[in-house]
Design a protein around this motif. Sequence first.
Motif, short mmCIF file in Angstrom:
data_model
loop_
_atom_site.label_atom_id
_atom_site.label_comp_id
_atom_site.label_asym_id
_atom_site.label_seq_id
_atom_site.Cartn_x
_atom_site.Cartn_y
_atom_site.Cartn_z
N PHE A 1 0.81 -1.22 0.00
CA PHE A 1 0.00 0.00 0.00
C PHE A 1 0.86 1.28 0.00
O PHE A 1 0.32 2.38 0.08
CB PHE A 1 -0.97 -0.01 1.19
CG PHE A 1 -2.11 -1.01 1.06
CD1 PHE A 1 -2.17 -1.89 -0.02
CD2 PHE A 1 -3.12 -1.07 2.00
CE1 PHE A 1 -3.21 -2.81 -0.16
CE2 PHE A 1 -4.17 -1.97 1.88
CZ PHE A 1 -4.21 -2.84 0.80
N ASP A 2 2.19 1.10 -0.08
CA ASP A 2 3.03 2.29 -0.29
C ASP A 2 3.15 2.57 -1.79
O ASP A 2 3.72 3.57 -2.19
CB ASP A 2 4.41 2.15 0.36
CG ASP A 2 5.20 0.93 -0.13
OD1 ASP A 2 4.56 -0.07 -0.58
OD2 ASP A 2 6.44 0.93 -0.05
N LEU B 1 2.33 -1.49 4.79
CA LEU B 1 2.48 -0.06 4.56
C LEU B 1 3.85 0.40 5.03
O LEU B 1 4.08 0.62 6.22
CB LEU B 1 1.36 0.72 5.27
CG LEU B 1 1.26 2.18 4.84
CD1 LEU B 1 1.09 2.31 3.33
CD2 LEU B 1 0.10 2.87 5.53
N THR C 1 6.81 3.24 4.98
CA THR C 1 6.49 4.67 5.11
C THR C 1 7.60 5.65 4.69
O THR C 1 7.63 6.77 5.17
CB THR C 1 6.07 4.97 6.57
OG1 THR C 1 7.14 4.58 7.44
CG2 THR C 1 4.81 4.24 6.95
N MET D 1 -3.29 6.27 2.20
CA MET D 1 -2.71 5.12 1.49
C MET D 1 -3.45 3.82 1.83
O MET D 1 -3.49 2.89 1.04
CB MET D 1 -1.22 4.98 1.83
CG MET D 1 -0.37 6.17 1.43
SD MET D 1 -0.51 6.63 -0.30
CE MET D 1 0.72 5.57 -1.06
N LEU D 2 -4.01 3.81 3.02
CA LEU D 2 -4.66 2.59 3.53
C LEU D 2 -6.09 2.44 3.02
O LEU D 2 -6.56 1.33 2.75
CB LEU D 2 -4.70 2.74 5.05
CG LEU D 2 -4.51 1.53 5.92
CD1 LEU D 2 -3.26 0.79 5.56
CD2 LEU D 2 -4.44 1.99 7.38
#
Length: 541
Positions: A431-432, A479, A481, A493-494
Amino acid sequence: MKKTIIFILLLMQGITLVAEESNISIIPKPNSIQLSKGFFEFNENTKLYLSNDLAELKTVSSFFSELFTKSSGIKFHETDKKPANNYVGLIIDHTLEADYYELSVKSNRIIIRANNPKGIFWGIQSLRQLLPVEVESSSMRTDVKWTVPNVEVKDQPRFGYRGLMLDVARYFYSVDEIKKLIDIMALYKLNNFHWHLTDDQGWRIEIKKYPLLTEVGSWRRETLVGKFPKGTSEKERKYDCIPHAGFYTQEQIKEVIEYADKRFITVIPEIEMPGHATAALASYPEYGCTGGPYQVATKWGVHNDVFCPKETTFEFLENILQEVIDLFPGKYIHIGGDECPKVRWKNCVHCQNLIKSKELADEKELQSYFIGRISSFLESKGRKMIGWDEILEGGLAKGATVMSWRGTEGGISAAMLGNDVIMTPRQYCYFDYYQSKDKSEPLAIGGFVPVDKVYNYNPIPKELPVKFSKHIIGVQANLWTEFIADFDKVQYMLLPRLLAMAEVQWTCEENKNYTDFLLRAEQHKKRLDILELNYARHIFE
Ligand code: TNX
């Protein structure tokens, strides 16, 4: 003529059915939902009936009453005697399967039935999603009718492990923010929070025996601004000149574990080794091959300074892990194991002697030796090791659980060796990565993982012979960061990708349908708004 009338009637019936079903927007979609006419309406006299005085069941019932009372103003009267009607019953029934729950709503009562409080908790999350979205409001709403449609839900998850990883090493997030994340996970029935606590750019967990880990390792002088293509010279790079710091005390860690536990979420700590260790080495340079000095990394990427497999290093790491074990009650400890360059080991006399004396073929086998020792240590303490798929290189430790991130190949190989696997391939689960190709999209690390791609992921690889599929124990979204400096962007992003992931994790393949998911997600958009969460809008436009 008759046929046409029947057809029209059927069509009308169909339309009303669809209209009613559109009120049911549970995410992740349950195994079976049967709607019928009518609804249950909460009022001042609605009772909360608990079949059992288990402490954990009381925790679940307080979770529900707190949520409901703050938005509706209705306070439940709790009872251990089954009322005749107008009640919500939380019933423990040991004849049911461990992860199964039933939610039955009739006009005169609601019953949630499960083998254990965890199942009841998931039933509560489904009930919560059947209630008007205003149930999420943090203040009292007098303009809402608190009704739930009559429905029979029978449900159970597809995978036992439903994870989310947050990297707090690259950027630090407060305890309150972590709790907010755990709340989101609970709403969507995720059950494992993987906390990436250490990396080159920061060490974020207090270790009493080694105070320098946080005194030195928890802050970096500055951070590289933006993204620079490989090969860019140091001169061309810009740094922000702002120190970045933060760590969790052991008391705070306990607080987070307890908070998660009340939501049936296990917290899995990750302590990275032998690579991604610069922050630890900056604090204790004697555990590197060169002896340093090292500094907490200020830029991203893979760093060459890694732990040196000396006896004293193992002692250091085992002491750290002992404190970690004492804090985290879950069975899994994640030790990283990814992206460990071998250049220091190649040029280190100790490492080369060790390779010879242990009759290892090369540095890859040295990595495997390193991980094997840590795995045995964890096993001797009754814990299970998780590592990224690089732990397969040079031989996989027996009993280790593999997180397959560079694709699905690592996961397939590990499952065929009989090891457990958590699927988290970057092309679906990172999800990045960008969720849109729009030029206005905020900076991301790269890649392209839009919501539909996440949604359509099937974690059981086609190439995996069926008899090994039981080793795929679950799925996780990660995720990282590097380019997510605040919690607002974490949420962006989530969400809503996590909703799609929740369905990958929970819902059986036959029940998945992206068009139907989009309709339900539309309802959740309102929920996210009331919860004041930040989310990406692409699928709602
Ligand atoms: C690879 S996934 C990494 C992380 C980075 C990430 C960025 C993994 C085990 N290692 O250190 O943050 O890529 O997407």
